[in-house]
Write a protein that holds these residues in place. Structure first.
Motif, PDB file in Angstrom:
ATOM      1  N   ASP A 104      54.206 -23.213 -45.486  1.00  0.00           N
ATOM      2  CA  ASP A 104      55.660 -24.139 -44.877  1.00  0.00           C
ATOM      3  C   ASP A 104      55.686 -25.512 -44.273  1.00  0.00           C
ATOM      4  O   ASP A 104      56.441 -26.048 -43.996  1.00  0.00           O
ATOM      5  CB  ASP A 104      56.872 -22.975 -44.104  1.00  0.00           C
ATOM      6  CG  ASP A 104      56.777 -21.847 -44.426  1.00  0.00           C
ATOM      7  OD1 ASP A 104      57.461 -21.493 -45.449  1.00  0.00           O
ATOM      8  OD2 ASP A 104      56.196 -20.251 -44.079  1.00  0.00           O
ATOM      9  N   GLY A 105      54.371 -26.162 -43.398  1.00  0.00           N
ATOM     10  CA  GLY A 105      54.672 -26.927 -42.528  1.00  0.00           C
ATOM     11  C   GLY A 105      53.292 -27.206 -42.476  1.00  0.00           C
ATOM     12  O   GLY A 105      52.038 -26.362 -42.298  1.00  0.00           O
ATOM     13  N   ILE A 106      52.634 -28.081 -41.812  1.00  0.00           N
ATOM     14  CA  ILE A 106      51.221 -28.435 -41.314  1.00  0.00           C
ATOM     15  C   ILE A 106      51.427 -28.590 -40.254  1.00  0.00           C
ATOM     16  O   ILE A 106      51.595 -29.622 -39.900  1.00  0.00           O
ATOM     17  CB  ILE A 106      51.163 -29.502 -41.852  1.00  0.00           C
ATOM     18  CG1 ILE A 106      51.294 -28.977 -43.941  1.00  0.00           C
ATOM     19  CG2 ILE A 106      49.538 -30.568 -41.596  1.00  0.00           C
ATOM     20  CD1 ILE A 106      50.490 -30.612 -44.783  1.00  0.00           C
ATOM     21  N   ASP A 184      67.022 -30.495 -38.561  1.00  0.00           N
ATOM     22  CA  ASP A 184      66.356 -29.919 -38.144  1.00  0.00           C
ATOM     23  C   ASP A 184      65.260 -29.047 -37.413  1.00  0.00           C
ATOM     24  O   ASP A 184      64.888 -27.921 -37.382  1.00  0.00           O
ATOM     25  CB  ASP A 184      64.843 -30.985 -39.614  1.00  0.00           C
ATOM     26  CG  ASP A 184      65.096 -30.996 -40.518  1.00  0.00           C
ATOM     27  OD1 ASP A 184      65.889 -29.786 -41.611  1.00  0.00           O
ATOM     28  OD2 ASP A 184      64.153 -31.462 -41.014  1.00  0.00           O
ATOM     29  N   LEU A 185      65.675 -29.507 -36.342  1.00  0.00           N
ATOM     30  CA  LEU A 185      65.256 -28.549 -35.319  1.00  0.00           C
ATOM     31  C   LEU A 185      66.060 -27.524 -34.329  1.00  0.00           C
ATOM     32  O   LEU A 185      65.986 -27.368 -33.110  1.00  0.00           O
ATOM     33  CB  LEU A 185      64.996 -29.566 -33.896  1.00  0.00           C
ATOM     34  CG  LEU A 185      63.374 -30.304 -33.784  1.00  0.00           C
ATOM     35  CD1 LEU A 185      63.402 -32.263 -33.183  1.00  0.00           C
ATOM     36  CD2 LEU A 185      62.081 -29.885 -34.060  1.00  0.00           C
ATOM     37  N   VAL A 316      56.510 -24.207 -36.662  1.00  0.00           N
ATOM     38  CA  VAL A 316      57.949 -23.138 -37.230  1.00  0.00           C
ATOM     39  C   VAL A 316      59.501 -23.392 -36.766  1.00  0.00           C
ATOM     40  O   VAL A 316      60.068 -22.476 -37.877  1.00  0.00           O
ATOM     41  CB  VAL A 316      57.347 -21.937 -35.981  1.00  0.00           C
ATOM     42  CG1 VAL A 316      58.236 -20.687 -36.021  1.00  0.00           C
ATOM     43  CG2 VAL A 316      55.734 -21.549 -36.263  1.00  0.00           C
ATOM     44  N   ASP A 317      59.927 -23.461 -35.257  1.00  0.00           N
ATOM     45  CA  ASP A 317      61.168 -24.026 -35.260  1.00  0.00           C
ATOM     46  C   ASP A 317      61.821 -24.891 -36.474  1.00  0.00           C
ATOM     47  O   ASP A 317      62.750 -24.595 -37.586  1.00  0.00           O
ATOM     48  CB  ASP A 317      61.551 -24.913 -34.218  1.00  0.00           C
ATOM     49  CG  ASP A 317      61.282 -23.832 -32.745  1.00  0.00           C
ATOM     50  OD1 ASP A 317      61.040 -22.874 -33.600  1.00  0.00           O
ATOM     51  OD2 ASP A 317      61.121 -24.507 -31.994  1.00  0.00           O
ATOM     52  N   MET A 318      61.514 -25.488 -37.473  1.00  0.00           N
ATOM     53  CA  MET A 318      61.114 -26.457 -38.058  1.00  0.00           C
ATOM     54  C   MET A 318      61.459 -25.819 -39.953  1.00  0.00           C
ATOM     55  O   MET A 318      63.021 -26.056 -40.310  1.00  0.00           O
ATOM     56  CB  MET A 318      60.606 -28.063 -38.578  1.00  0.00           C
ATOM     57  CG  MET A 318      60.971 -28.935 -37.736  1.00  0.00           C
ATOM     58  SD  MET A 318      59.582 -30.303 -37.616  1.00  0.00           S
ATOM     59  CE  MET A 318      61.442 -31.096 -38.750  1.00  0.00           C
ATOM     60  N   ALA A 319      60.982 -24.881 -39.737  1.00  0.00           N
ATOM     61  CA  ALA A 319      60.489 -23.886 -41.374  1.00  0.00           C
ATOM     62  C   ALA A 319      61.954 -23.144 -40.680  1.00  0.00           C
ATOM     63  O   ALA A 319      62.004 -23.244 -42.221  1.00  0.00           O
ATOM     64  CB  ALA A 319      59.191 -23.528 -41.417  1.00  0.00           C
ATOM     65  N   ARG A 322      65.319 -25.092 -41.873  1.00  0.00           N
ATOM     66  CA  ARG A 322      65.200 -25.905 -43.063  1.00  0.00           C
ATOM     67  C   ARG A 322      65.744 -24.587 -44.125  1.00  0.00           C
ATOM     68  O   ARG A 322      66.278 -24.107 -45.236  1.00  0.00           O
ATOM     69  CB  ARG A 322      64.326 -26.009 -44.180  1.00  0.00           C
ATOM     70  CG  ARG A 322      64.044 -27.221 -42.662  1.00  0.00           C
ATOM     71  CD  ARG A 322      62.490 -27.740 -43.904  1.00  0.00           C
ATOM     72  NE  ARG A 322      62.380 -29.784 -43.568  1.00  0.00           N
ATOM     73  CZ  ARG A 322      61.676 -30.191 -43.762  1.00  0.00           C
ATOM     74  NH1 ARG A 322      60.829 -30.284 -44.630  1.00  0.00           N
ATOM     75  NH2 ARG A 322      61.330 -31.545 -43.102  1.00  0.00           N
ATOM     76  N   THR A 323      64.195 -23.121 -43.684  1.00  0.00           N
ATOM     77  CA  THR A 323      65.527 -21.718 -44.452  1.00  0.00           C
ATOM     78  C   THR A 323      66.227 -21.118 -44.425  1.00  0.00           C
ATOM     79  O   THR A 323      67.127 -20.834 -45.015  1.00  0.00           O
ATOM     80  CB  THR A 323      64.166 -20.312 -43.945  1.00  0.00           C
ATOM     81  OG1 THR A 323      63.339 -21.421 -43.895  1.00  0.00           O
ATOM     82  CG2 THR A 323      63.887 -19.738 -45.259  1.00  0.00           C
ATOM     83  N   THR A 324      66.988 -21.183 -42.699  1.00  0.00           N
ATOM     84  CA  THR A 324      68.081 -20.450 -42.864  1.00  0.00           C
ATOM     85  C   THR A 324      69.511 -21.456 -43.066  1.00  0.00           C
ATOM     86  O   THR A 324      70.846 -22.067 -43.478  1.00  0.00           O
ATOM     87  CB  THR A 324      68.138 -20.166 -41.246  1.00  0.00           C
ATOM     88  OG1 THR A 324      67.829 -21.834 -40.211  1.00  0.00           O
ATOM     89  CG2 THR A 324      68.152 -19.581 -41.231  1.00  0.00           C
TER      90      THR A 324
END
Length: 325
Positions: A104-106, A184-185, A316-319, A322-324
């Motif tokens: 989901d991210g790096i 995104d945040l 994690v917050d950004m992922a 984006r998911t929600t």
């Protein structure tokens, strides 16, 4: 994992259990180097060598390492071509995994630019490589420290060139990217403060015309598109106002203008810098620690994991947003 000879492996080990409580971390790196770091940090964590993301067990006692096995000999604190090449391979693999949707991210540990240059890289750091590998033309860095966030119209260029880059189109682009990143945040209806270039934002034209010719039109265009942008504001006060909650982020015109308040805030606590670097504008999520390889303390186990914890948390917050979203 970052440069094998730096503090990246150690801060990963020190942070791992807390990272696991936040998300599901996989380390792209060298399993032997991570194993040695557990000894340095006097950690009882074990290492799981994995070949694919799906192999990871994800428990608090085991670090899953996608083992590229690319470090033959390790001498901590040294700049070597081998270590630069290794750290570049970690980044390349992380980008491929993110583009393929396997992760989901790096979140990146620090690399050493001298080492990557020895390895043949023409990039100043991670960011240019990330942009090229994702075919991204508009991007910038967002730095986060406590309640202050800043983005930049330019970063690693001479000051004369930085001033030349303050154009209406460039400033508008960064305002737009900033507003999107704040969303995104998880920040709803973000307010973006825009710093001036000249002292006192030119003081009504007495100290230059960049504000009226380039920055003001950029702010106006952003506002016409529904972005709550404010400015240009005097650079000597806008960061204090942002830290106090008036703005969700400040668009800075050049590197030091944005970095100095972030670094001052980070060091003012008397502890290690815990800031986060987010590359915004990419189709994938990338965050990073806001410190270097710290070769002078590599191998001692004293490096702080605070910045890595914060950087992983932002990813994690950004992922999730984006998911929600």
């Amino acid at each position: 994992m970052g440069d094998p000879a730096g503090i990246g492996p150690e801060v990963i080990v020190k942070a791992y259990r807390q990272l696991h409580d936040t998300g599901r971390p996989i380390v792209v790196g060298d399993a032997d180097v991570l194993g040695a770091a557990t000894g340095i940090c006097e950690s009882d964590l074990s290492i799981q060598r994995i070949e694919t993301v799906s192999d990871a067990r994800f428990d608090r006692e085991t670090i899953p390492v996608l083992d590229l096995d690319n470090v033959e000999t390790l001498v901590r604190g040294e700049v070597r071509e081998e270590y630069g090449a290794a750290s570049l391979e970690y980044i390349e693999r992380g980008i491929k995994l993110a583009k393929a949707g396997e992760i989901d991210g790096i979140t990146t540990a620090p690399i050493n630019k001298q080492a990557t240059k020895l390895a043949g890289s023409t990039y100043a750091g991670h960011t240019g490589m990330l942009a090229d590998r994702t075919n991204t033309s508009e991007y910038t860095m967002m730095l986060i420290e406590s309640d202050l966030r800043v983005t930049h119209v330019s970063t690693h260029v001479p000051l004369r060139e930085a001033c030349e880059r303050v154009t209406m189109s460039n400033v508008y682009s960064i305002i737009r990217l900033t507003a999107e990143a704040l969303s995104d945040l998880g920040i709803e209806g973000p307010t973006v403060g825009v710093a001036g270039l000249n002292p006192h934002a030119s003081d009504g034209g007495l100290l230059g015309d960049t504000e009226s010719a380039e920055i003001e039109p950029a702010v106006e265009r952003a506002r016409e598109e529904g972005i709550d942008a404010v400015g240009p504001e005097s650079p000597d006060t806008v960061y204090v106002r942002a830290a106090q909650g008036e703005f969700d982020c400040v668009v800075s015109m050049y590197h030091d203008q944005g970095h100095i308040p972030i670094k001052m805030l980070g060091f003012s606590s008397g502890e290690a810098v815990s800031g986060v670097n987010v590359t915004i504008g990419l189709p994938i999520i990338r965050t990073s620690v806001d410190h270097g390889t710290a070769f002078d303390i590599a191998g001692t186990g004293v490096a702080s994991e605070r910045s890595l914890l914060d950087a992983f948390g932002v990813a994690v917050d950004m992922a999730r947003a984006r998911t929600t979203g």
